[in-house]
Design a protein around this motif. Structure first.
Motif, PDB file in Angstrom:
ATOM      1  N   THR A  96       0.837  -1.197   0.000  1.00  0.00           N
ATOM      2  CA  THR A  96       0.000   0.000   0.000  1.00  0.00           C
ATOM      3  C   THR A  96       0.877   1.253   0.000  1.00  0.00           C
ATOM      4  OG1 THR A  96      -1.677  -1.187   1.278  1.00  0.00           O
ATOM      5  CG2 THR A  96      -1.825   1.219   1.240  1.00  0.00           C
ATOM      6  N   PRO A  97       0.622   2.209  -0.902  1.00  0.00           N
ATOM      7  CA  PRO A  97       1.422   3.453  -0.910  1.00  0.00           C
ATOM      8  C   PRO A  97       1.278   4.212   0.410  1.00  0.00           C
ATOM      9  CG  PRO A  97       0.105   3.272  -2.913  1.00  0.00           C
ATOM     10  CD  PRO A  97      -0.365   2.194  -1.981  1.00  0.00           C
ATOM     11  N   ILE A  98       2.387   4.779   0.879  1.00  0.00           N
ATOM     12  CA  ILE A  98       2.362   5.585   2.100  1.00  0.00           C
ATOM     13  C   ILE A  98       2.889   6.983   1.787  1.00  0.00           C
ATOM     14  CG2 ILE A  98       2.608   3.607   3.646  1.00  0.00           C
ATOM     15  CD1 ILE A  98       5.568   4.412   4.003  1.00  0.00           C
ATOM     16  N   CYS A  99       2.574   7.919   2.663  1.00  0.00           N
ATOM     17  CA  CYS A  99       3.034   9.296   2.535  1.00  0.00           C
ATOM     18  C   CYS A  99       4.469   9.388   3.058  1.00  0.00           C
ATOM     19  CB  CYS A  99       2.127  10.215   3.331  1.00  0.00           C
ATOM     20  SG  CYS A  99       2.508  11.952   3.126  1.00  0.00           S
ATOM     21  N   VAL A 100       5.346   9.992   2.277  1.00  0.00           N
ATOM     22  CA  VAL A 100       6.754  10.104   2.654  1.00  0.00           C
ATOM     23  C   VAL A 100       7.246  11.524   2.389  1.00  0.00           C
ATOM     24  CG1 VAL A 100       7.281   7.668   2.208  1.00  0.00           C
ATOM     25  CG2 VAL A 100       7.529   9.326   0.371  1.00  0.00           C
TER      26      VAL A 100
END
Length: 123
Positions: A96-100
């Motif tokens: 799942t894409p995460i905020c970075v």
């Protein structure tokens, strides 16, 4: 590392303690991982377990995957793609894409909080 020339082979993965001004031997809560273009692997062994890194180079794309054992500490991880001066970075946690946080100066770096037992992929 900022002022001494250092050579790294293609695919080198160099994890460093990112804490400032400490002589502590405890597992670091901040980790800086220098990634150099190419295929490579590295296992960081600590008291609480291992973190296994794998780097893969493809046409115009560098990917780094890692997973830390459940017994290791949760930590802030900064990945520095040392041979990449600009580009987009996507980080997946368990698919799942995460905020970075992404920064591009002399190289591209990405920072995020990593949870033990979760597989992360940056591409």
């Amino acid at each position: 590392m900022e002022s001494i020339p250092v050579f790294a082979k293609a695919g080198a993965i160099v994890p460093l303690d990112a804490r400032k001004n400490t002589n502590s031997i405890a597992e670091p809560d901040k980790l800086k991982v220098m990634v150099f273009n190419g295929n490579g692997a590295y296992t960081l062994r600590e008291d609480g377990g291992e973190t296994r890194f794998a780097s893969k180079a493809e046409e115009g794309k560098q990917t780094l995957s890692f997973v830390a054992d459940e017994g290791t500490v949760g930590r802030r991880v900064t990945l520095e793609f040392r041979n990449v001066q600009d580009g987009e970075v996507t980080v997946l946690a368990g698919g799942t894409p995460i905020c970075v946080d992404v920064r591009a100066d002399d190289f591209v770096s990405v920072s995020f909080d990593a949870v033990p037992g979760t597989e992360y992929t940056a591409e």
